[in-house]
Design a protein around this motif. Structure first.
Motif, PDB file in Angstrom:
ATOM      1  N   SER A   1      -1.392  -1.589  -3.718  1.00 12.40           N
ATOM      2  CA  SER A   1      -1.191  -2.901  -4.350  1.00 12.40           C
ATOM      3  C   SER A   1      -0.322  -2.789  -5.596  1.00 12.40           C
ATOM      4  O   SER A   1       0.210  -3.796  -6.074  1.00 12.40           O
ATOM      5  CB  SER A   1      -2.546  -3.517  -4.711  1.00 12.40           C
ATOM      6  OG  SER A   1      -3.279  -2.649  -5.560  1.00 12.40           O
ATOM      7  N   TYR A   2      -0.165  -1.582  -6.134  1.00 13.46           N
ATOM      8  CA  TYR A   2       0.663  -1.367  -7.322  1.00 13.46           C
ATOM      9  C   TYR A   2       2.126  -1.078  -6.990  1.00 13.46           C
ATOM     10  O   TYR A   2       2.963  -1.022  -7.885  1.00 13.46           O
ATOM     11  CB  TYR A   2       0.135  -0.185  -8.128  1.00 13.46           C
ATOM     12  CG  TYR A   2      -1.255  -0.367  -8.677  1.00 13.46           C
ATOM     13  CD1 TYR A   2      -1.509  -1.270  -9.707  1.00 13.46           C
ATOM     14  CD2 TYR A   2      -2.317   0.352  -8.164  1.00 13.46           C
ATOM     15  CE1 TYR A   2      -2.785  -1.440 -10.204  1.00 13.46           C
ATOM     16  CE2 TYR A   2      -3.597   0.196  -8.659  1.00 13.46           C
ATOM     17  CZ  TYR A   2      -3.824  -0.707  -9.684  1.00 13.46           C
ATOM     18  OH  TYR A   2      -5.088  -0.873 -10.159  1.00 13.46           O
ATOM     19  N   HIS A   3       2.440  -0.859  -5.724  1.00 15.55           N
ATOM     20  CA  HIS A   3       3.772  -0.401  -5.352  1.00 15.55           C
ATOM     21  C   HIS A   3       4.660  -1.548  -4.890  1.00 15.55           C
ATOM     22  O   HIS A   3       4.246  -2.360  -4.059  1.00 15.55           O
ATOM     23  CB  HIS A   3       3.678   0.637  -4.239  1.00 15.55           C
ATOM     24  CG  HIS A   3       3.149   1.953  -4.687  1.00 15.55           C
ATOM     25  ND1 HIS A   3       3.144   3.069  -3.882  1.00 15.55           N
ATOM     26  CD2 HIS A   3       2.620   2.359  -5.865  1.00 15.55           C
ATOM     27  CE1 HIS A   3       2.625   4.095  -4.542  1.00 15.55           C
ATOM     28  NE2 HIS A   3       2.302   3.674  -5.754  1.00 15.55           N
ATOM     29  N   ASP A   4       5.866  -1.584  -5.419  1.00 15.67           N
ATOM     30  CA  ASP A   4       6.861  -2.526  -4.912  1.00 15.67           C
ATOM     31  C   ASP A   4       7.616  -1.867  -3.751  1.00 15.67           C
ATOM     32  O   ASP A   4       7.333  -0.725  -3.369  1.00 15.67           O
ATOM     33  CB  ASP A   4       7.817  -2.957  -6.025  1.00 15.67           C
ATOM     34  CG  ASP A   4       8.509  -1.792  -6.719  1.00 15.67           C
ATOM     35  OD1 ASP A   4       8.513  -0.668  -6.154  1.00 15.67           O
ATOM     36  OD2 ASP A   4       9.046  -1.994  -7.818  1.00 15.67           O
ATOM     37  N   GLN A   5       8.557  -2.592  -3.195  1.00 12.99           N
ATOM     38  CA  GLN A   5       9.284  -2.083  -2.038  1.00 12.99           C
ATOM     39  C   GLN A   5      10.017  -0.785  -2.348  1.00 12.99           C
ATOM     40  O   GLN A   5      10.049   0.147  -1.531  1.00 12.99           O
ATOM     41  CB  GLN A   5      10.277  -3.134  -1.528  1.00 12.99           C
ATOM     42  CG  GLN A   5      11.000  -2.713  -0.251  1.00 12.99           C
ATOM     43  CD  GLN A   5      11.906  -3.807   0.280  1.00 12.99           C
ATOM     44  OE1 GLN A   5      11.999  -4.884  -0.290  1.00 12.99           O
ATOM     45  NE2 GLN A   5      12.579  -3.530   1.394  1.00 12.99           N
TER      46      GLN A   5
ATOM     47  N   LEU B   1      -9.340  -7.006  -1.007  1.00 12.30           N
ATOM     48  CA  LEU B   1      -9.623  -5.952  -0.054  1.00 12.30           C
ATOM     49  C   LEU B   1      -8.639  -6.040   1.112  1.00 12.30           C
ATOM     50  O   LEU B   1      -8.415  -7.107   1.677  1.00 12.30           O
ATOM     51  CB  LEU B   1     -11.054  -6.088   0.468  1.00 12.30           C
ATOM     52  CG  LEU B   1     -11.612  -4.876   1.205  1.00 12.30           C
ATOM     53  CD1 LEU B   1     -12.048  -3.814   0.206  1.00 12.30           C
ATOM     54  CD2 LEU B   1     -12.792  -5.265   2.080  1.00 12.30           C
ATOM     55  N   GLY B   2      -8.040  -4.919   1.457  1.00 13.67           N
ATOM     56  CA  GLY B   2      -7.097  -4.888   2.569  1.00 13.67           C
ATOM     57  C   GLY B   2      -5.654  -5.130   2.194  1.00 13.67           C
ATOM     58  O   GLY B   2      -4.756  -4.924   3.012  1.00 13.67           O
ATOM     59  N   ASP B   3      -5.399  -5.553   0.958  1.00 12.71           N
ATOM     60  CA  ASP B   3      -4.024  -5.814   0.523  1.00 12.71           C
ATOM     61  C   ASP B   3      -3.366  -4.510   0.075  1.00 12.71           C
ATOM     62  O   ASP B   3      -3.297  -4.202  -1.115  1.00 12.71           O
ATOM     63  CB  ASP B   3      -4.002  -6.843  -0.608  1.00 12.71           C
ATOM     64  CG  ASP B   3      -4.277  -8.246  -0.108  1.00 12.71           C
ATOM     65  OD1 ASP B   3      -4.312  -8.433   1.125  1.00 12.71           O
ATOM     66  OD2 ASP B   3      -4.453  -9.153  -0.941  1.00 12.71           O
ATOM     67  N   THR B   4      -2.885  -3.753   1.034  1.00 13.77           N
ATOM     68  CA  THR B   4      -2.294  -2.448   0.748  1.00 13.77           C
ATOM     69  C   THR B   4      -0.769  -2.483   0.699  1.00 13.77           C
ATOM     70  O   THR B   4      -0.151  -1.523   0.260  1.00 13.77           O
ATOM     71  CB  THR B   4      -2.712  -1.425   1.813  1.00 13.77           C
ATOM     72  OG1 THR B   4      -2.121  -1.799   3.068  1.00 13.77           O
ATOM     73  CG2 THR B   4      -4.227  -1.374   1.971  1.00 13.77           C
ATOM     74  N   GLY B   5      -0.183  -3.568   1.184  1.00 14.56           N
ATOM     75  CA  GLY B   5       1.273  -3.643   1.266  1.00 14.56           C
ATOM     76  C   GLY B   5       1.828  -3.120   2.579  1.00 14.56           C
ATOM     77  O   GLY B   5       3.043  -3.153   2.791  1.00 14.56           O
TER      78      GLY B   5
END
Length: 295
Positions: free
Chosen positions: A232-236, A269-273
């Motif tokens: 969730s902390y990582h951009d593209q 929860l589940g928002d991993t990218g």
């Protein structure tokens, strides 16, 4: 296949939701595999394993261990270990002791920095019998203090995730509110997890390593089995950089939301990218766990 391999429960010093709620949310979000990775604690992960025995959700054992990497602190995820090993209880006890020591010092620093006197009883109440930490201190500070430097966390652009934002801005290494914990070294932790039959994944590397791949290269040389590419902390950009690094070196790419509940309200929860099929990466992770368990 959908998976979230970086979830915190209320057993973690900075988590708020009990394991049964994690399991309920996993069902609702149609996750096929989850892993609780509390900070230096195993109680939440062990309870979740018991609860999930009759559920369609597969549970992978996990833990997140805080450790030093040179002058920096990194978080290493251990997957597949036997969390009932007595060494994990000793790790948890040491960490609780350090949380207590650091909490007292950090409270004094925060009060001095902002010229306030915080309600200690309220802080201890929020900690619910555990050592209070930056989580409870920050919450009470933002609830009760009036200071121009705090407005950005109270009702400004950082108010969506104020506790985490305040930590990284004001309390992390190099900041005025930093208090050093007595933590193990990363190389020691990697070796320790491997000896207990687990695979080692570097958590949210953008946060702790940035986009400089030299530190990632060194952690790989120490024995890290992979990196949490999707977070969730990582951009593209971060996802691309670490995905390519993992592919180039045949390392495991994993997926983790770093869900904490109310402590980090903008993370679900589940928002991993990661929007694809997790099957291949999970199989690679399980294969690596088997390798260490057979050593």
């Amino acid at each position: 296949m959908k998976a979230d391999l970086h979830i915190h429960t209320s057993a973690s010093f900075d988590g708020t939701q009990p394991p049964q709620d994690i399991l309920r949310q996993a069902r609702q979000r149609q996750l096929q595999m989850i892993a609780v990775a509390d900070h230096n604690e195993t109680a939440g992960a062990l309870q979740l394993q018991q609860l999930a025995q009759t559920e369609p959700v597969e549970v992978l054992s996990g833990i997140e261990i805080d450790c030093f990497f040179d002058d920096n602190v990194v978080h290493l995820l251990g997957y597949g270990c036997d969390l009932t090993h007595p060494d994990f209880a000793r790790l948890a006890e040491h960490y609780r002791s350090e949380l207590k020591r650091v909490g007292e010092r950090r409270l004094a620093l925060v009060e001095e920095h902002y010229g306030v006197r915080l309600d200690r009883q309220r802080i201890e109440q929020l900690a619910q019998g555990r050592p209070f930490t930056n989580v409870e201190i920050t919450r009470v500070l933002l609830e009760s203090a009036h200071h121009p430097q705090l407005q950005v966390y109270q009702n400004g652009e950082l108010s969506g995730n104020p506790i985490a934002a305040f930590y990284w801005d004001q309390l992390a290494i190099g900041k005025w509110g930093y208090v050093e914990m007595k933590l193990p070294q990363s190389e020691q932790v990697i070796r320790w997890i491997h000896q207990r039959g687990g695979a080692v994944i570097v958590a949210h590397p953008l946060v702790t390593l940035g986009l400089d791949l030299q530190p990632a290269q060194r952690l790989m040389q120490m024995g890290a089995d992979g990196f949490e590419v999707y977070s969730s902390y990582h951009d593209q950009k971060a996802r691309q950089v670490y995905e390519q690094f993992c592919r180039r070196h045949d390392l495991i790419s994993t997926f983790g939301s770093d869900y904490h509940g109310a402590t980090k309200p903008n993370i679900a929860l589940g928002d991993t990218g990661f929007e694809g099929d997790c099957t291949a990466s999970i199989a690679q992770l399980k294969e690596r766990i088997r390798y260490w368990q057979q050593r």
